[in-house]
Scaffold this active site. Structure first.
Site, short mmCIF file in Angstrom:
data_model
loop_
_atom_site.label_atom_id
_atom_site.label_comp_id
_atom_site.label_asym_id
_atom_site.label_seq_id
_atom_site.Cartn_x
_atom_site.Cartn_y
_atom_site.Cartn_z
N ASP A 200 20.33 5.39 -65.55
CA ASP A 200 20.42 3.96 -65.21
C ASP A 200 19.70 3.78 -63.88
O ASP A 200 19.12 4.74 -63.34
CB ASP A 200 21.90 3.50 -65.12
CG ASP A 200 22.08 1.99 -65.37
OD1 ASP A 200 21.59 1.19 -64.55
OD2 ASP A 200 22.71 1.63 -66.37
N GLY A 226 16.45 5.77 -62.57
CA GLY A 226 15.07 5.38 -62.84
C GLY A 226 15.04 4.03 -63.53
O GLY A 226 16.07 3.34 -63.59
N PHE A 228 14.01 2.11 -67.15
CA PHE A 228 13.62 2.33 -68.55
C PHE A 228 12.36 1.59 -68.93
O PHE A 228 11.87 1.71 -70.04
CB PHE A 228 14.78 2.05 -69.52
CG PHE A 228 15.56 0.77 -69.35
CD1 PHE A 228 14.94 -0.44 -69.12
CD2 PHE A 228 16.95 0.81 -69.48
CE1 PHE A 228 15.68 -1.62 -69.01
CE2 PHE A 228 17.71 -0.36 -69.36
CZ PHE A 228 17.06 -1.58 -69.13
N HIS A 246 20.14 -6.44 -76.13
CA HIS A 246 20.48 -7.88 -76.11
C HIS A 246 20.21 -8.54 -74.75
O HIS A 246 20.24 -9.76 -74.65
CB HIS A 246 21.93 -8.13 -76.59
CG HIS A 246 23.01 -7.83 -75.59
ND1 HIS A 246 24.28 -8.35 -75.70
CD2 HIS A 246 23.01 -7.07 -74.47
CE1 HIS A 246 25.00 -7.92 -74.69
NE2 HIS A 246 24.27 -7.14 -73.93
N1 SAH Z 1 25.37 0.69 -71.50
C1 SAH Z 1 26.38 0.22 -70.59
C2 SAH Z 1 25.87 -0.84 -69.60
C3 SAH Z 1 25.24 -2.06 -70.24
S1 SAH Z 1 24.83 -3.31 -69.02
C4 SAH Z 1 27.58 -0.31 -71.35
O1 SAH Z 1 27.46 -0.60 -72.54
O2 SAH Z 1 28.63 -0.46 -70.74
C5 SAH Z 1 23.09 -3.10 -68.89
C6 SAH Z 1 22.69 -1.91 -68.04
O3 SAH Z 1 21.27 -1.89 -67.95
C7 SAH Z 1 23.21 -1.99 -66.60
O4 SAH Z 1 23.97 -0.86 -66.32
C8 SAH Z 1 21.94 -2.06 -65.77
O5 SAH Z 1 22.04 -1.40 -64.52
C9 SAH Z 1 20.93 -1.39 -66.68
N2 SAH Z 1 19.55 -1.70 -66.35
C10 SAH Z 1 19.00 -2.91 -66.07
N3 SAH Z 1 17.70 -2.79 -65.80
C11 SAH Z 1 17.40 -1.47 -65.89
C12 SAH Z 1 16.20 -0.71 -65.74
N4 SAH Z 1 15.06 -1.31 -65.44
N5 SAH Z 1 16.27 0.63 -65.92
C13 SAH Z 1 17.44 1.26 -66.24
N6 SAH Z 1 18.60 0.58 -66.42
C14 SAH Z 1 18.58 -0.76 -66.25
#
Ligand code: SAH
Length: 341
Positions: A200, A226, A228, A246
């Protein structure tokens, strides 16, 4: 004279106008449910324990009692199954979510829903002049609360996910955008031979240690920070994207999925866990939490939305994956299994 159906409609509408979630947020803030864990108490007793105003605590909890959150019995208040979920120490506590939903930035964004409805654009960016993720990173009063809220929603879905999907056979699972590790920790705890990679943003990963430790899986779980949009860890033999797709428009989703594809060998598994909007049901007429979540995406993200199976198949197809199957769960989310081509 009003007809019975108009009267019933009025009553329902007036109830829906009630600002219940503010009342829930105030009750969560002062921890009444925690204090009731040891037994029923009067409003005055609760007020003394929480440094709040007795007669007003009575009015607050009485109003919530109307919707089954707390109940009044002979001058004492007691927890109900709903108010139990406001306890900080409940394993699937919704307390962080109750606090987050009352945070000023969330309330103000909802107050600008009309902007989103007119333009199709996110009210959050309109009000704050920046995107949601950047704002969460820069604002310590709400960013950690958002992470805790996701963990709290995820906690309520863990059992359903673990029941619906057999993760055995996966040796190293990378949870991409895994937040603070609530889902991955639960999967690793159930599959003691599996190793995990929690990926994350660096500032989010920074808060994951307590969750991994509590689940007893720290030694088997690597944490990598990092973006994604650039790359994701390639050392895994399966990737998970839960409540990620989503959040983004199609173009951004393709960038994320392509990064996962670059990190995957042919035939490797990708699990996408998200709501799958049903098209075979009367779309406007069934109670489905995901339709409200879809509005949350409208308000807070640039083009995020809840998608149908067909939408997922198209995104996966365009990023060199093929959709294998969609497994519903007992919770409002589904598990979409895909394979890298
Ligand atoms: N998978 C987790 C969190 C979902 S919320 C769950 O289901 O509980 C969405 C997540 O995407 C957040 O933790 C946020 O920090 C992460 N996120 C947002 N932009 C990101 C990026 N550019 N790279 C990596 N993670 C990212």
């Amino acid at each position: 004279m009003l007809s019975a159906s108009t009267r019933a409609a009025q009553e329902l509408m007036l109830h829906l106008h009630g600002q219940y979630f503010f009342a829930i947020g105030a009750a969560a803030k002062f921890g009444y449910a925690d204090h009731l864990a040891s037994g029923a108490k009067t409003a005055d007793e609760l007020a003394r324990l929480t440094d709040t105003h007795g007669p007003t605590v009575y009015r607050l909890l009485r109003a919530l009692g109307d919707i089954g959150i707390f109940e009044e019995r002979e001058g004492h208040f007691a927890n109900t199954p709903q108010s139990e979920l406001l306890r900080a120490d409940h394993p699937t506590s919704l307390r962080p979510a109750a606090l987050f939903l009352c945070h000023e930035s969330i309330v103000t964004t909802w107050a600008n829903l009309d902007y989103s409805v007119k333009t199709g654009k996110p009210a959050f960016d309109h009000v704050y002049g920046t995107g949601f993720w950047h704002h969460m990173k820069e604002h310590p009063d709400v960013g950690p609360l958002f992470n805790a809220t996701m963990a709290s929603y995820t906690s309520s879905q863990i059992e359903a996910v673990l029941d619906a999907y057999d993760f055995s056979g996966i040796q190293r699972l990378c949870d991409v955008g895994g937040g603070q590790g609530r889902m991955l920790a639960a999967i690793l705890a159930k599959y003691p031979k599996m190793r995990g990679i929690l990926f994350d943003q660096p500032h989010v990963i920074g808060g994951a240690a307590p969750t991994l430790e509590r689940a007893g899986v720290s030694a088997r779980c690597e944490q990598i920070g990092g973006s994604f949009f650039e790359s994701v860890p390639a050392e895994a033999d399966a990737h998970l994207l839960k409540a990620i797709i989503h959040d983004w428009n199609d173009e951004d989703c393709l960038r994320i999925l392509e990064a996962v594809n670059r990190a995957s060998k042919p035939g490797q598994k990708l699990l996408v866990i998200d709501a799958v909007v049903q098209t075979n049901r009367a779309p406007g007429n069934t109670l489905d939490l995901n339709k409200m979540v879809d509005l949350v995406m409208l308000l807070f993200t640039s083009g995020g939305r809840e998608r149908t199976e067909r939408d997922f198949a198209a995104l996966l197809g365009a990023s060199n994956f093929e959709l294998v199957r969609v497994l519903p769960t007992q919770s409002p989310i589904s598990i979409i299994e895909a394979r890298a081509k």
